[in-house]
Design an enzyme around this catalytic site. Structure first.
Site, PDB file in Angstrom:
ATOM      1  CE  LYS A   1       3.248  -5.888   3.876  1.00 35.89           C
ATOM      2  NZ  LYS A   1       2.696  -4.732   4.590  1.00 35.89           N
TER       3      LYS A   1
ATOM      4  CD  GLU B   1       7.367  -0.361   8.090  1.00 31.93           C
ATOM      5  OE1 GLU B   1       6.395  -1.041   7.684  1.00 31.93           O
ATOM      6  OE2 GLU B   1       7.629   0.778   7.658  1.00 31.93           O
TER       7      GLU B   1
ATOM      8  CG  ASP C   1      -0.313  -0.092   2.518  1.00 33.11           C
ATOM      9  OD1 ASP C   1       0.920  -0.239   2.581  1.00 33.11           O
ATOM     10  OD2 ASP C   1      -1.029  -0.001   3.538  1.00 33.11           O
TER      11      ASP C   1
END
Ligand code: KIV
Length: 296
Positions: A146, A214, A77
């Protein structure tokens, strides 16, 4: 200044530049010649090998990365802020994600193609997540989705897995929650590390085939990797994960400006494109393009 204090995207540090390696690198992992499947990623973890993942949003980038042997392509995204010009990932729609996904999927023969469930397409209920993911697989032709979110989304992962949809969990810093998290900040430092591990365990137990982290300290990422059987992928999570992922425009040096500390820039595509555009415009203005070689 720490990356925790910097505005989006991603924080401090200048990227380093490294010459591009040949696609036939001897370090290329032992993966099948044909389509890579999620069990091959599991084998990589089981055998102590690493694999590479890059974002891709269009046909030619996808083709190049597929041919270069990148094992996983992510239709992120992050197309919102790397292709569409938005400031964050939040505005991108499911329809837009499907469009990018189709382009990438149709251009690959080997990589696993994973698409992000965009903000607003899965949070309401497991049913909403299944409906959105079915569209990504059916219309976007991807192989897996995801999804951002921690242990609270374990039921959603279960519903997706029940529907036959492979799910990659995304924990740590989750860009769709950047307003709730107070900007691009490292997650899971100190005592908060255990929450990241608990999230990973809950999502892996629910059936996620992989856990992406992340912007977490390497120590936290290592603890996650040790706590789950499934492969892990890191972006700003140190070297201890099974795989690594970068946004391709960061990796190849297309995006200008400051880069995150965790970005390593392997080329200077921005300069290459700029030089080409200037040379073309110079030729046009000088009347030397098109010459006889390019004229019918
Ligand atoms: O959308 C994206 O590019 C991502 C990566 C940062 C992992 O989710």
């Amino acid at each position: 200044m720490t990356s925790a204090e910097l505005p989006a995207p991603y924080g401090e540090g200048a990227a380093t530049t490294t010459p591009a390696r040949e696609a036939t690198s001897p370090a290329a992992p032992a993966m099948p010649a044909g389509r890579i499947r999620i069990h091959h990623l599991q084998q990589a973890k089981d055998q102590g090998r690493h694999f590479a993942m890059l974002t891709a949003y269009d046909q030619y980038a996808a083709q190049v990365f597929d041919e270069a042997g990148i094992e996983v392509l992510l239709v992120g995204d992050s197309a919102a802020n790397n292709v569409l010009g938005h400031a964050t990932t939040l505005p991108i729609t499911l329809d837009e994600m499907i469009l990018f996904s189709r382009a990438v999927s149709r251009a690959t023969t080997r990589a696993i193609v994973v698409a992000d469930l965009p903000f607003g397409s899965y949070e309401v209920s497991p049913q909403q997540a299944v409906e959105s993911s079915v569209r990504l697989l059916k219309e976007g032709l991807v192989h897996a989705v995801k999804m951002e979110g921690g242990a609270d989304y374990a039921d959603t992962v279960r519903a997706l897995v029940r529907a036959g949809i492979p799910v990659m969990a995304h924990i740590g810093f989750t860009p769709q929650s950047e307003h709730a998290l107070g900007g691009y900040r490292v997650q899971g430092r100190g005592e908060a590390s255990q929450r990241i591990v608990d999230d990973a365990v809950a999502l892996a137990d629910a059936g996620a085939f992989c856990v992406l982290m992340e912007m977490v300290p390497a120590e936290t990422a290592n603890a996650v990797d040790a706590a789950v059987r499934v492969p892990t992928i890191g972006i700003g999570a140190g070297p201890g994960t099974t795989g690594q992922v970068l946004v391709w425009q960061d990796m190849a040096g297309l995006r200008g400006g400051r880069q995150a500390k965790f970005v390593k820039q392997y080329a200077d595509v921005r300069s290459v494109l700029s030089d080409a555009a200037r040379a073309y415009a110079d030729d046009v203005r000088a009347g030397t393009f098109p010459g006889p070689d390019h004229t019918f």
